[in-house]
Design an enzyme around this catalytic site. Structure first.
Site, PDB file in Angstrom:
ATOM      1  N   SER A   1       0.840  -1.218   0.000  1.00 22.67           N
ATOM      2  CA  SER A   1       0.000   0.000   0.000  1.00 22.67           C
ATOM      3  C   SER A   1       0.865   1.256   0.000  1.00 22.67           C
ATOM      4  O   SER A   1       0.561   2.232  -0.682  1.00 22.67           O
ATOM      5  CB  SER A   1      -0.903   0.056   1.233  1.00 22.67           C
ATOM      6  N   ASP A   2       1.936   1.231   0.792  1.00 22.13           N
ATOM      7  CA  ASP A   2       2.886   2.347   0.773  1.00 22.13           C
ATOM      8  C   ASP A   2       3.430   2.568  -0.635  1.00 22.13           C
ATOM      9  O   ASP A   2       3.517   3.698  -1.113  1.00 22.13           O
ATOM     10  CB  ASP A   2       4.095   2.014   1.669  1.00 22.13           C
ATOM     11  N   LEU A   3       3.833   1.476  -1.259  1.00 22.18           N
ATOM     12  CA  LEU A   3       4.546   1.584  -2.526  1.00 22.18           C
ATOM     13  C   LEU A   3       3.613   2.014  -3.651  1.00 22.18           C
ATOM     14  O   LEU A   3       3.949   2.866  -4.474  1.00 22.18           O
ATOM     15  CB  LEU A   3       5.228   0.247  -2.834  1.00 22.18           C
TER      16      LEU A   3
ATOM     17  N   GLY B   1       2.844   5.584  -3.272  1.00 24.19           N
ATOM     18  CA  GLY B   1       4.005   6.355  -3.733  1.00 24.19           C
ATOM     19  C   GLY B   1       4.046   6.462  -5.253  1.00 24.19           C
ATOM     20  O   GLY B   1       4.369   7.524  -5.809  1.00 24.19           O
TER      21      GLY B   1
ATOM     22  N   MET C   1      -3.498   5.841   0.753  1.00 21.53           N
ATOM     23  CA  MET C   1      -3.100   4.445   0.580  1.00 21.53           C
ATOM     24  C   MET C   1      -4.319   3.558   0.327  1.00 21.53           C
ATOM     25  O   MET C   1      -4.277   2.662  -0.518  1.00 21.53           O
ATOM     26  CB  MET C   1      -2.349   3.948   1.812  1.00 21.53           C
TER      27      MET C   1
END
Lengths: 381, 381
Positions: free
Chosen positions: B164-166, B169, B196
Site C-alpha cells: 500500500s505504501d509503494l 508512492g 493508501m
C-alpha cells in the site's frame, strides 16, 4: 486537465496496458484505443451489465475506440497516420510482435521523431527470458513476491488481484507522464521498456534489502512484520483486527492502553529486537487482552490512542465503506441501456485539473468514424 | 533527464513518500530531502552496510539531505525559502500536521503560487477516517486487498511487502509528473491528495468489478484464478510451477502438450465456464501429468509451447536470476567506506534520458551546507 493536449495511440489489451493508458486518459489525454475486429479480450471477461463487461468498463473509461484490422494494408496505413500525429504510443505485445508488424522502434521513429513509444511486457524487451510468454501470475512467482506471502510452512501465495499487471501499468504511466514533461519541441524519440517482473522486484523493499545487507532472506511471517513486533492480525471477541505497531512510541501507547506496561520490564519485550526474537510470546500477550472485546470497540480505543489499526474488510464491505464512498472510489456511471453502472473511482485527487469521467468505456469501434473523419480533416489542412 | 529542471522539497519519511520522491529523483529531479536532527526513521530500520541502512539506501538514492529543525524559527524560515523556489513539495504527514506547522495549502500557495503540493496519507485528507492513524497494514486490511489473498478457509493475509505504501508512492509520483507536464508559466497552485486505501481499492480489478456486476464477491481461490481454469501453482517431481492459462487457445496448447486433448470431449472441461465450475477436477487432471517430471523440464516444454509458466523464486533466487541481472534490477553502488553496496535497480528503462544513479543515498545532512549556500547565492542574484 494536466495532459489535455496529449494524444495517445493505444495498442494495448487486457490489463497492464489498458491500466496504463487509463491513468493517462483520466489525467486528460485523448486516448485512441485501437481494437481488432474481435475487440479487446477483456470485453468478454467477467460478468456484464447491459452487455458491457464490468471489468472492461472500469479499466477503459475516458478512451475512444477505433476498430482497425492491423493485418490489412488499410488498417496499417491508418494506424501509421495516427502514430505520426500522436505524442505517445503504448503497446503490451510480446517482444518481437511490434517488429513483425512493421512497427519496430526504427520504423516508429521514422514515422514520428518526437514519439514516446512505451512497451510493456512480462520480462522486458531484452535479456535471456525476453521471448518467453509471460502473465501476471508468472511475474508474481518469478519476482520473489509470491514467496514473501504467507507463513514459513505455507506454500507461496499469489495476491488475489493481478498486481504485477497493475504495477507495471503504473510504472508505464509514470514513465510516459515524465517524458511528457519535456516540452514537445525538445523531445527526441524515446523507447520505454517496462517489465512486469522488474516492476515487482522494485517493490521488494526490506525483503530485498535485508538480502543485500546479510545475504539471507527474512523469515516469512504471514501477517506479522519481519522487522517489528508486536504487529499483525489479532482475534477479537467477534472477529479480527489488524494492528500496525511500527515504533517504540506506539508500543508504549499500546501497552498503556492494554494496561500491560509491566511487560517492558521483561527482557524478552524490552526492545524491538527482543520482541522480534520472542514474536510468539509478545503476540500471545497482546492477543490474550484483545480477545476480551469486540473489533469495533478496540478500533475506537486503539485509534483514539493513536495506534494504527483497522478491521479486515471483504471486498463488498470495502467498496461500501463510508470512507470509500466519501472518497468517490466507486463512481456511478450511465450503463449502455440508460441504467446505472458502478466503476472504480480515481485514486488521484487534486484541487485543480482533477481526473473526471469525460466518457464511459466505449463500445467496440464506437469512435471509428469520428477518428477517421478527424484524420481526413487534418490531412486537408 | 526528463525531469532535469525540476526541484522538489521532500518532507517525507519512511516509505510511501520517499518511494514517490525517489521515482522523481531517478527521472532527473533535484530532490532536497529535509530531515529532522534525528533523521528519517528508516535510517534505523533493517540491517546496515557500513553504518548505512540497506533499506534506506535503496529508497533514497539520487537525493540530497538537509537537516533542518522545523520546530525552530530558523528551520521553518529556510524550508519556506526552499518551497518558494521549488516546483513540487511532497509530504506524508498525518492530515492536519502540515496545517499545524504553518504549512497549510493556503500558506503554501501564498509562498509559491505555481507549487505542486502532494500530500500522501493513509485515508486521504478528507472523509470520516481522515484523522485516524494509518499504516500500510491497515490499508491492506481495509481496502479489501487482504481479504482477496488465500483460500476460502484461510484467514485474510497481507502481502509480505508494504504494497500500500509503494502503490500510493507510485500514484503520487504519477500525479506529480503529470502536473509537471503543464508548462511552468501556465501552472496554478495544485494540491494533490493521495490515500493508501484509495490506491489499493483502485487495484481491486475483477474482484471489485464482479461485485459491481453481480453484487457478490468472487470466491477466494488461493493460487487459482477465480475467472479462468486451469490456472495455478502445480506440483512437479521436484517442486512447484506456476502456470497461467488465460484463454482457450492456451488451454488447447496445454492439453496438446500434456497429451490430453480428449478432455475437451468431457462436458466438465469443454469450456472455460465449465472448467471454472469443475476447478478441482481439471486441476487434478493437469496435476497428475505435471507430477511426472521436474520443474525445469516442464518450464522449457511449456514455454516452447507458448504457455506462460515459471518457477516460484525465493527472494535470493529472484535477485540473482539471470534475467534480473541482465535487467540491472540490482545495482552495485559504492558503500560509505568505499566497499560495495547493492541497491534495487530502476524499473523504468528507456532509450534516452534513462534513470541513472547520480548519487547514492545521502548521509544525514550531507548537503545541508551546500543547499544553504545555494539559497544565499540565489538571494544575492
Amino acid at each position: 486537465m494536466s495532459l489535455e493536449e496529449v494524444r495517445i495511440v493505444d495498442l494495448t489489451r487486457v490489463i497492464s496496458g489498458p491500466f496504463c493508458t487509463q491513468q493517462l486518459a483520466d489525467l486528460g489525454a485523448d486516448v485512441i484505443k485501437i481494437e481488432g475486429p474481435q475487440g479487446d479480450p477483456l470485453r468478454q471477461q467477467g460478468s456484464k451489465i447491459d452487455g458491457m463487461s464490468a471489468y472492461f468498463a472500469s479499466f477503459n473509461r475516458n478512451k475512444r475506440s477505433v476498430v482497425l484490422d492491423l493485418r490489412s494494408e488499410d488498417g496499417m496505413s491508418t494506424v501509421k497516420q495516427l502514430i505520426a500525429a500522436a505524442d505517445v504510443l503504448v503497446d503490451n505485445f510480446k517482444p518481437g510482435t511490434m517488429d513483425a508488424m512493421g512497427l519496430s522502434d526504427a520504423s516508429l521513429e521514422a514515422l514520428n521523431p518526437r514519439l514516446i513509444a512505451c512497451h510493456i511486457s512480462g520480462f522486458g524487451q531484452t535479456g535471456p527470458y525476453a521471448a518467453r510468454p509471460s502473465f501476471d501470475f508468472v511475474a508474481q512467482a518469478m519476482s520473489g513476491f509470491m514467496w514473501t506471502n504467507g507463513k514459513p510452512d505455507d506454500p507461496p501465495l499469489r495476491s488475489g488481484i493481478p498486481i504485477s499487471d497493475l504495477v507495471a501499468g503504473l510504472y508505464a504511466a509514470l514513465a510516459c507522464a515524465a517524458a511528457l514533461a519535456v516540452p514537445k519541441p525538445l523531445r527526441n524519440f524515446k523507447s520505454i521498456d517496462i517489465a512486469m517482473t522488474d516492476s515487482m522486484i522494485s517493490l521488494l523493499a526490506y525483503m530485498a534489502t535485508e538480502v543485500f545487507a546479510t545475504g539471507r532472506t527474512l523469515p516469512r511471517v504471514g501477517n506479522d512484520h519481519p522487522l517489528v513486533a508486536p504487529y499483525g492480525l489479532f482475534e477479537t471477541s467477534d472477529g479480527h483486527i489488524a494492528i500496525a505497531v511500527s515504533n517504540d512510541g506506539i508500543v508504549d501507547r499500546l501497552f498503556t492502553l492494554l494496561d500491560c506496561r509491566h511487560l517492558f520490564e521483561d527482557s524478552r519485550f524490552a526492545t524491538n529486537d527482543a520482541r522480534v526474537q520472542h514474536r510468539a510470546e509478545i503476540r500471545e500477550e497482546v492477543q490474550s487482552r484483545l480477545i476480551t472485546d469486540t473489533t469495533a470497540t478496540w478500533l475506537v480505543r486503539l485509534n483514539n490512542a493513536g495506534i494504527p489499526a483497522g478491521p479486515v474488510l471483504d471486498v463488498v464491505s470495502a467498496l461500501t465503506d463510508p470512507q470509500t464512498r466519501h472518497r468517490d472510489m466507486v463512481l456511478e456511471t450511465p450503463a449502455p441501456n440508460g441504467s446505472s453502472m458502478p466503476i472504480l473511482g480515481f485514486p488521484i485527487k487534486q484541487s485543480v485539473e482533477a481526473p473526471t469521467l469525460r466518457r464511459t468505456a466505449p463500445e467496440l469501434g464506437q469512435h471509428t468514424d469520428e477518428i477517421l473523419r478527424e484524420l481526413t480533416e487534418a490531412e486537408r489542412r
